[in-house]
Design an enzyme around this catalytic site. Sequence first.
Site, short mmCIF file in Angstrom:
data_model
loop_
_atom_site.label_atom_id
_atom_site.label_comp_id
_atom_site.label_asym_id
_atom_site.label_seq_id
_atom_site.Cartn_x
_atom_site.Cartn_y
_atom_site.Cartn_z
N ARG A 131 92.50 29.68 35.01
CA ARG A 131 92.56 30.13 33.81
C ARG A 131 92.57 31.29 32.93
O ARG A 131 93.59 31.92 33.95
CB ARG A 131 91.01 31.18 33.95
CG ARG A 131 89.41 30.41 34.84
CD ARG A 131 88.75 31.75 34.36
NE ARG A 131 87.51 30.51 35.18
CZ ARG A 131 86.01 30.21 34.94
NH1 ARG A 131 85.85 30.59 33.64
NH2 ARG A 131 85.45 29.84 36.35
N GLY A 175 88.26 29.69 24.59
CA GLY A 175 87.86 27.98 24.49
C GLY A 175 89.55 27.02 24.34
O GLY A 175 89.77 26.08 23.69
N MET A 179 92.56 28.14 25.21
CA MET A 179 93.41 27.37 26.21
C MET A 179 92.71 27.02 27.33
O MET A 179 91.39 26.28 27.37
CB MET A 179 94.24 29.49 26.31
CG MET A 179 94.72 29.77 25.07
SD MET A 179 96.23 30.92 25.89
CE MET A 179 94.49 32.42 25.79
N ARG A 219 84.14 40.46 29.02
CA ARG A 219 84.64 40.50 28.47
C ARG A 219 83.69 41.49 26.53
O ARG A 219 81.74 41.06 26.76
CB ARG A 219 85.13 39.47 27.23
CG ARG A 219 84.66 38.18 27.06
CD ARG A 219 85.52 37.36 26.46
NE ARG A 219 84.77 35.90 26.35
CZ ARG A 219 85.20 34.71 26.07
NH1 ARG A 219 86.34 34.65 26.47
NH2 ARG A 219 84.27 33.90 25.98
N HIS A 264 80.57 25.87 22.43
CA HIS A 264 81.86 26.48 21.28
C HIS A 264 81.32 26.48 20.31
O HIS A 264 81.78 27.43 19.99
CB HIS A 264 82.21 24.98 21.90
CG HIS A 264 83.87 25.13 21.47
ND1 HIS A 264 84.17 24.83 20.12
CD2 HIS A 264 85.14 25.62 21.39
CE1 HIS A 264 85.45 24.47 19.43
NE2 HIS A 264 86.20 25.83 20.70
N SER A 323 97.34 55.39 -11.91
CA SER A 323 96.59 54.13 -11.56
C SER A 323 97.85 52.71 -11.15
O SER A 323 98.66 52.34 -12.15
CB SER A 323 95.21 53.28 -12.17
OG SER A 323 94.62 52.38 -11.26
N CYS A 363 94.61 50.76 -8.29
CA CYS A 363 93.27 49.32 -9.12
C CYS A 363 94.07 47.38 -8.89
O CYS A 363 93.06 46.57 -9.54
CB CYS A 363 93.38 49.65 -10.66
SG CYS A 363 94.37 49.10 -11.64
N TYR A 404 91.89 57.42 -4.76
CA TYR A 404 91.13 56.59 -4.89
C TYR A 404 91.46 55.12 -5.12
O TYR A 404 92.23 55.11 -5.42
CB TYR A 404 89.95 56.32 -6.15
CG TYR A 404 90.61 56.03 -7.47
CD1 TYR A 404 90.04 55.33 -7.74
CD2 TYR A 404 90.65 57.51 -8.40
CE1 TYR A 404 91.23 54.48 -8.55
CE2 TYR A 404 92.26 57.10 -9.55
CZ TYR A 404 91.41 55.53 -9.78
OH TYR A 404 92.15 55.53 -10.58
#
Length: 926
Positions: free
Chosen positions: A135, A144, A146, A379, A495, A811, A878, A898
């Site tokens: 695997r 899925g 590989m 996992r 899948h 800004s 911004c 900000y």
Amino acid sequence: MPRAKKPKAKKAKKTETKKVKITKKAIKKAVKKVKEPEIKEKFVYFFGGGKAQGGEKLRDLLGGKGAGLAEMTNIGIPVPPGFTISTQMCNLFYDRDMNLPQILMQEVRENLKKVEKLMGAKFGDLKNPLLLSVRSGAKFSMPGMMDTILNLGLNEETTEGLIQKTGNERFAYDSYRRFIQMFGSVVLGIDKNEFEKIIEKKKEHHRIKMDTSLMVSDLKDIISKFKKKIKSKTGEEFPQDPFLQLLMSIEAVFKSWNNPRAIHYRKLNQIPSDLGTAVNLQAMVFGNMGDDCLTGVGFTRNPSNGENLLFGEYLVNAQGEDVVAGIRTPKPLEKLKKERSEIYKKLLSLTKKLEKHYQDIQDFEFTVQQGKLFMLQTRRGKRTAHAAVKAAVDMVKEKLISKEEAIRRIEPAQLDQLLHPVIDPDAKLEVIARGLAASPGAASGKIVFSAEEAVKLAESGEDVIMVRKETNPDDISGMAVARGILTSRGGMTSHAAVVARGMGIPCVVGCEEIKVNEERKVFTVKGYILREKESISVNGTTGEVILGTAPTIKPALTGEFGEFMEWTDQIRKLGVRTNADVPKDAEQAIKFGAEGIGLCRTEHMFFAKDRLPLVREMILAKTREEREQALNKLLPFQKSDFKGLFEVMKGFPVTIRTLDPPLHEFLPKKEELLVEITELRMKNEEPEKLKEKEELLARVEELSEFNPMLGHRGCRLGIVYPEITEMQVKAIFEAACELAKKKKVVVPEVMIPLVGTLEEFVNQKEIVVRVAEETIKKYKVKLKYLVGTMIEIPRASLTADEIATEAEFFSFGTNDMTQMVYGYSRDDAGKFIRYYIEHGILSQDPFVSIDQKGVGQIVAMGVKKGKDSRKDLKVGICGEHGGDPESIIFCHKIGLDYVSCSPYRVPIARLAAAKAVVGTEDYTTA
């Protein structure tokens, strides 16, 4: 730990699957003797017998799967023994023109002996054969994408040995046909459908539906036909030497790192291409030996809604790929609790242990062989945004993790799933089918039956729903662009379900009521015949399939989501504002947690039907007096707009940018006018209208510029036509003062755009202050306000210390800044940016995520210079980058106060700002 080298791009083409010639010469070439200095690194890491070399700390080398197997072994979880070939070997494989060094196979044989000792069997032995699984396993989970090969080591002789060993002829031949099918597809590059057709034909002959109904004689015939297919496709016999099978399988898994679907998945998920994959070789345990065997996959919590209950599916007398492939519909784990309670209790105990150890939702695979439970994988479980937030909040309450860790766990982009409409529960819907609710959310679109058609329609701007019998890894490009996914087969861990949840795409699976014919591009259900490009809706929360486009409603920040967002506000340092031009958008932003407006674009207000004629009247005016008359007509509209924004903001600051675009943008296009004028001249009926159009054309030509983005716009308009600035400022402060009269708190901030010199700013600031003070005096109110500038020209950053002596806030308009720093036109860069990214010229689009090395350096310089000059200078951003998580973290680092973004990006910005404080170190156990 040495970092793996990046596989060379020019080698990638060689990784495409090809027919393999199985010859002795090919074998010698595959294991090429190293002529360069001796390789001394360790490439193989063993796990088994309660001890493992490595664990999660070696994730970079072992990949996610290998690290998980080693970790489970070390904490006493029953894991079949095996070993992992490191990701370093993958990269060495590519460096050596896809040839493996001899030293690797020496290490493989040494570790194989350890596995043989623990299993009491021998690889390739004729009487007591050991079989292996091979695997892949990259650092980050790529489900899925590989390749995997099971039952490796079987041939004509070892299959007979397996029969003698187990006394189970059907099991042995079933395992052999599976191995040939996988090996033929993965290693030899033969289309898997070639093998499936042989199986389907055999089942049709016997009028059976399940593979498990095939008899021994059927399996023998299938194996014979499989071998003939391989011979016809490759020109060679199926390889009988187990060690050759092993070598070729290792190579195939390494090659799968650069297969098209893996490359596409990495791009979608921003996974570096230089990580490489590990290869995991593990002793086979069998869920297909009979009815006392089973195999399954699961999650320690529900990956759709986060509920703290064991979630998953299993199949009796099956192997792992049967569960995820969707060919057989598996049973939910709840049934295992009733049917085999002892196995269920053991599984529950082990998975609780895993979740407590990893402190996170685990996605696991297991097999029961003749009553004995083995864990094959663990996992970090992929989950929907809803599940991710609920699980994180619950785990904090369970004292499993801290609030800071909860914030680290949620990716800002995930929240996008929670911020968009869901199907209106009060709507009348025509539900035509129901399946399994695999990934929540609602989606409507045109039906497509292939990945290629999904991509084609999506690129033309269409929303699509991908309909398949079941999906497979080759469908990844289509799934990525689909609004929703519907399959007639498969379960909650198929899948389609796993990938859709990871991508945040609404998905319904296992909808067995629908009959899908992918070749004819049609599906039928309950008398309905639905063809490609007809519209349907899917509700991944309920499993419903709905005819047509379903009505939707907006979401709200409630429950665990609202609680989680409160935690982000407690932690973040950056303020979060919104870009809004109308009260409706501002109101939505407030609901999402905005703390003011960081950019109100006044020009957007001018494009309304009742205002555009007045704007054009102002532009066509020949004297200042005529312009002022037109502007006075516009003033009430502007005043009403600003008043609406101030009322919604309820005391939060509102930054209003004075007129920015060039005036020609408000006029008709030259080409359209020429057509109209030509038609009027030909008719010769409306002389007054013709004269009006000719005057308009003359003004359009007069205002025409070769490079309007660098032309007469921004503060330059206000300097040449000060009456425009005067009208806008008067509208702002009359609106503010009228509300102040009513004891409402208003905080206006006037922003001058496109300033490049101190003198430009001072010119416009004097107008703002004069008109503001006159208006405040007229209304007899007290009103605090700020006058600042938009820093979007590089020179403004370079001279920010001078500009800050007058400006009270900056800004950064990083859209234009990026354009000017790169020399890329925002309107035209799309023609080449995608190509640049695909070919490694750029790592990402600089208009999407701020270029920290170039544009970022200029922004950082402007921030430092500005704050050195004015200690109380307020600094924000911004542009579009204000809603990009990576850019937000950068803004935190350089000391901005900000960020401002579109309303639906506000929660994402709040989370990204919090992550900037707690850190974004990788906790992933993929």
